[in-house]
Design a protein around this motif. Structure first.
Motif, PDB file in Angstrom:
ATOM      1  N   TRP A 120       7.886   0.296   6.447  1.00  0.00           N
ATOM      2  CA  TRP A 120       9.100   0.552   5.664  1.00  0.00           C
ATOM      3  C   TRP A 120       9.073  -0.137   4.314  1.00  0.00           C
ATOM      4  O   TRP A 120       9.652   0.356   3.344  1.00  0.00           O
ATOM      5  N   GLU A 121       8.360  -1.275   4.193  1.00  0.00           N
ATOM      6  CA  GLU A 121       8.251  -1.933   2.888  1.00  0.00           C
ATOM      7  C   GLU A 121       7.456  -1.093   1.898  1.00  0.00           C
ATOM      8  O   GLU A 121       7.693  -1.150   0.699  1.00  0.00           O
ATOM      9  N   SER A 122       6.498  -0.314   2.392  1.00  0.00           N
ATOM     10  CA  SER A 122       5.643   0.484   1.508  1.00  0.00           C
ATOM     11  C   SER A 122       6.405   1.630   0.844  1.00  0.00           C
ATOM     12  O   SER A 122       6.008   2.120  -0.197  1.00  0.00           O
ATOM     13  N   GLY A 123       7.491   2.061   1.465  1.00  0.00           N
ATOM     14  CA  GLY A 123       8.239   3.188   0.922  1.00  0.00           C
ATOM     15  C   GLY A 123       7.585   4.534   1.184  1.00  0.00           C
ATOM     16  O   GLY A 123       8.052   5.562   0.692  1.00  0.00           O
ATOM     17  N   ILE A 124       6.530   4.547   1.953  1.00  0.00           N
ATOM     18  CA  ILE A 124       5.860   5.800   2.294  1.00  0.00           C
ATOM     19  C   ILE A 124       6.755   6.584   3.246  1.00  0.00           C
ATOM     20  O   ILE A 124       7.383   6.008   4.129  1.00  0.00           O
ATOM     21  N   ASP A 125       6.806   7.884   3.068  1.00  0.00           N
ATOM     22  CA  ASP A 125       7.622   8.741   3.928  1.00  0.00           C
ATOM     23  C   ASP A 125       6.887   9.012   5.234  1.00  0.00           C
ATOM     24  O   ASP A 125       5.886   9.721   5.259  1.00  0.00           O
ATOM     25  N   TYR A 126       7.391   8.435   6.308  1.00  0.00           N
ATOM     26  CA  TYR A 126       6.803   8.609   7.633  1.00  0.00           C
ATOM     27  C   TYR A 126       7.586   9.606   8.481  1.00  0.00           C
ATOM     28  O   TYR A 126       7.435   9.637   9.697  1.00  0.00           O
ATOM     29  N   SER A 127       8.407  10.436   7.872  1.00  0.00           N
ATOM     30  CA  SER A 127       9.259  11.351   8.646  1.00  0.00           C
ATOM     31  C   SER A 127       8.452  12.333   9.487  1.00  0.00           C
ATOM     32  O   SER A 127       8.946  12.807  10.510  1.00  0.00           O
ATOM     33  N   THR A 128       7.220  12.619   9.118  1.00  0.00           N
ATOM     34  CA  THR A 128       6.393  13.530   9.924  1.00  0.00           C
ATOM     35  C   THR A 128       5.919  12.870  11.218  1.00  0.00           C
ATOM     36  O   THR A 128       5.361  13.535  12.077  1.00  0.00           O
TER      37      THR A 128
ATOM     38  N   ILE B 106      13.322   3.873  10.915  1.00  0.00           N
ATOM     39  CA  ILE B 106      13.973   5.154  11.239  1.00  0.00           C
ATOM     40  C   ILE B 106      15.152   5.409  10.316  1.00  0.00           C
ATOM     41  O   ILE B 106      15.328   6.514   9.800  1.00  0.00           O
ATOM     42  N   THR B 107      15.963   4.398  10.062  1.00  0.00           N
ATOM     43  CA  THR B 107      17.151   4.607   9.217  1.00  0.00           C
ATOM     44  C   THR B 107      16.805   4.739   7.736  1.00  0.00           C
ATOM     45  O   THR B 107      17.654   5.159   6.946  1.00  0.00           O
ATOM     46  N   GLU B 108      15.582   4.399   7.369  1.00  0.00           N
ATOM     47  CA  GLU B 108      15.132   4.598   5.990  1.00  0.00           C
ATOM     48  C   GLU B 108      14.612   6.021   5.756  1.00  0.00           C
ATOM     49  O   GLU B 108      14.391   6.422   4.617  1.00  0.00           O
ATOM     50  N   LEU B 109      14.400   6.777   6.822  1.00  0.00           N
ATOM     51  CA  LEU B 109      13.908   8.151   6.684  1.00  0.00           C
ATOM     52  C   LEU B 109      14.976   9.005   6.014  1.00  0.00           C
ATOM     53  O   LEU B 109      16.154   8.920   6.360  1.00  0.00           O
ATOM     54  N   THR B 110      14.549   9.828   5.071  1.00  0.00           N
ATOM     55  CA  THR B 110      15.501  10.679   4.361  1.00  0.00           C
ATOM     56  C   THR B 110      15.176  12.158   4.449  1.00  0.00           C
ATOM     57  O   THR B 110      15.991  12.989   4.066  1.00  0.00           O
ATOM     58  N   ASN B 111      13.997  12.491   4.932  1.00  0.00           N
ATOM     59  CA  ASN B 111      13.581  13.881   5.010  1.00  0.00           C
ATOM     60  C   ASN B 111      13.508  14.336   6.464  1.00  0.00           C
ATOM     61  O   ASN B 111      12.983  13.620   7.304  1.00  0.00           O
ATOM     62  N   TYR B 112      14.007  15.518   6.719  1.00  0.00           N
ATOM     63  CA  TYR B 112      13.929  16.070   8.073  1.00  0.00           C
ATOM     64  C   TYR B 112      12.515  16.572   8.341  1.00  0.00           C
ATOM     65  O   TYR B 112      11.853  17.127   7.468  1.00  0.00           O
ATOM     66  N   HIS B 113      12.067  16.355   9.550  1.00  0.00           N
ATOM     67  CA  HIS B 113      10.811  16.927  10.020  1.00  0.00           C
ATOM     68  C   HIS B 113      10.999  17.336  11.481  1.00  0.00           C
ATOM     69  O   HIS B 113      11.773  16.714  12.211  1.00  0.00           O
ATOM     70  N   GLU B 114      10.285  18.326  11.906  1.00  0.00           N
ATOM     71  CA  GLU B 114      10.407  18.860  13.260  1.00  0.00           C
ATOM     72  C   GLU B 114      10.173  17.798  14.341  1.00  0.00           C
ATOM     73  O   GLU B 114      10.724  17.889  15.432  1.00  0.00           O
TER      74      GLU B 114
ATOM     75  N   CYS C  14       0.858  -1.195   0.000  1.00  0.00           N
ATOM     76  CA  CYS C  14       0.000   0.000   0.000  1.00  0.00           C
ATOM     77  C   CYS C  14       0.890   1.240   0.000  1.00  0.00           C
ATOM     78  O   CYS C  14       1.489   1.570   1.017  1.00  0.00           O
ATOM     79  N   THR C  15       0.954   1.910  -1.109  1.00  0.00           N
ATOM     80  CA  THR C  15       1.867   3.033  -1.256  1.00  0.00           C
ATOM     81  C   THR C  15       1.162   4.384  -1.349  1.00  0.00           C
ATOM     82  O   THR C  15       1.819   5.397  -1.576  1.00  0.00           O
ATOM     83  N   LYS C  16      -0.136   4.392  -1.178  1.00  0.00           N
ATOM     84  CA  LYS C  16      -0.871   5.652  -1.243  1.00  0.00           C
ATOM     85  C   LYS C  16      -0.712   6.396   0.080  1.00  0.00           C
ATOM     86  O   LYS C  16      -0.711   5.797   1.143  1.00  0.00           O
ATOM     87  N   ASP C  17      -0.576   7.698  -0.004  1.00  0.00           N
ATOM     88  CA  ASP C  17      -0.290   8.522   1.168  1.00  0.00           C
ATOM     89  C   ASP C  17      -1.348   8.424   2.262  1.00  0.00           C
ATOM     90  O   ASP C  17      -1.042   8.582   3.433  1.00  0.00           O
ATOM     91  N   PHE C  18      -2.603   8.168   1.894  1.00  0.00           N
ATOM     92  CA  PHE C  18      -3.655   8.113   2.909  1.00  0.00           C
ATOM     93  C   PHE C  18      -3.491   6.926   3.864  1.00  0.00           C
ATOM     94  O   PHE C  18      -4.159   6.847   4.889  1.00  0.00           O
ATOM     95  N   VAL C  19      -2.586   6.024   3.553  1.00  0.00           N
ATOM     96  CA  VAL C  19      -2.340   4.854   4.400  1.00  0.00           C
ATOM     97  C   VAL C  19      -1.663   5.259   5.714  1.00  0.00           C
ATOM     98  O   VAL C  19      -1.821   4.590   6.735  1.00  0.00           O
ATOM     99  N   LYS C  20      -0.942   6.385   5.700  1.00  0.00           N
ATOM    100  CA  LYS C  20      -0.188   6.815   6.889  1.00  0.00           C
ATOM    101  C   LYS C  20      -1.034   6.912   8.143  1.00  0.00           C
ATOM    102  O   LYS C  20      -0.663   6.377   9.186  1.00  0.00           O
TER     103      LYS C  20
END
Length: 166
Positions: free
Chosen positions: A86-94, A118-126, A55-61
């Motif tokens: 992490w398998e989905s590749g969705i960005d959970y950095s938020t 955590i180590t798959e995160l690539t974008n900074y978020h507050e 499931c790679t759609k953003d609404f899955v978060k």
């Protein structure tokens, strides 16, 4: 699992295979998963989380974060949900701070999956600042050496993202 449940899960899986799934499909699968007894239905848990990993759609978060926030789920189901994230590749950095709890409070299997995410995160978020502070305040004397490595590597990765924020 009874025959009606099997048919319902098969129907849901068909929507995922056709990429026609909606947030209601994801929520239904997660609700079903959270009601399972992990000791009795390992194969069902594995099958459902494998589907969720596609499931790679953003609404899955949101439903995934809600499921992971459930304190009463077993370590096995929590580890499976983290794997699907992490398998989905969705960005959970938020939502980084949500993954610190399983890293610190789960068994080593859960910690490995949280570490991987955590180590798959690539974008900074507050939210990473709070995660860094939580990990830094942790007394690591109560953890095994392997668990401490996961915690410290996660901390190092988050600090690196924080230092290179744009």
């Amino acid at each position: 699992m009874n025959e009606a449940s099997i048919k319902a899960v098969d129907s849901l899986i068909a929507t995922f295979e056709k990429d026609t799934y909606t947030i209601k499909h994801v929520e239904s699968l997660l609700n079903y998963l959270l009601d399972l007894n992990s000791a009795d239905v390992y194969q069902t848990i594995a099958a459902i989380t494998k589907v969720l990993g596609f499931c790679t759609k953003d609404f899955v978060k949101v439903p995934m974060i809600d499921a992971l926030s459930n304190k009463s789920i077993s370590h096995e189901i929590k580890a499976a949900l983290l794997t699907a994230c992490w398998e989905s590749g969705i960005d959970y950095s938020t939502h980084t701070s949500i993954f610190v709890d399983p890293l610190l409070n789960g068994n080593e299997l859960v910690a490995i999956e949280a570490y991987t995410l955590i180590t798959e995160l690539t974008n900074y978020h507050e939210s990473m600042k709070e995660a860094i502070e939580t990990i830094t305040k942790t007394n690591q004397e109560n953890y095994s050496p392997a668990h401490r490595v996961l915690i410290n590597d996660s901390l190092h990765h988050l600090i690196s993202l924080y230092q290179h924020k744009s």
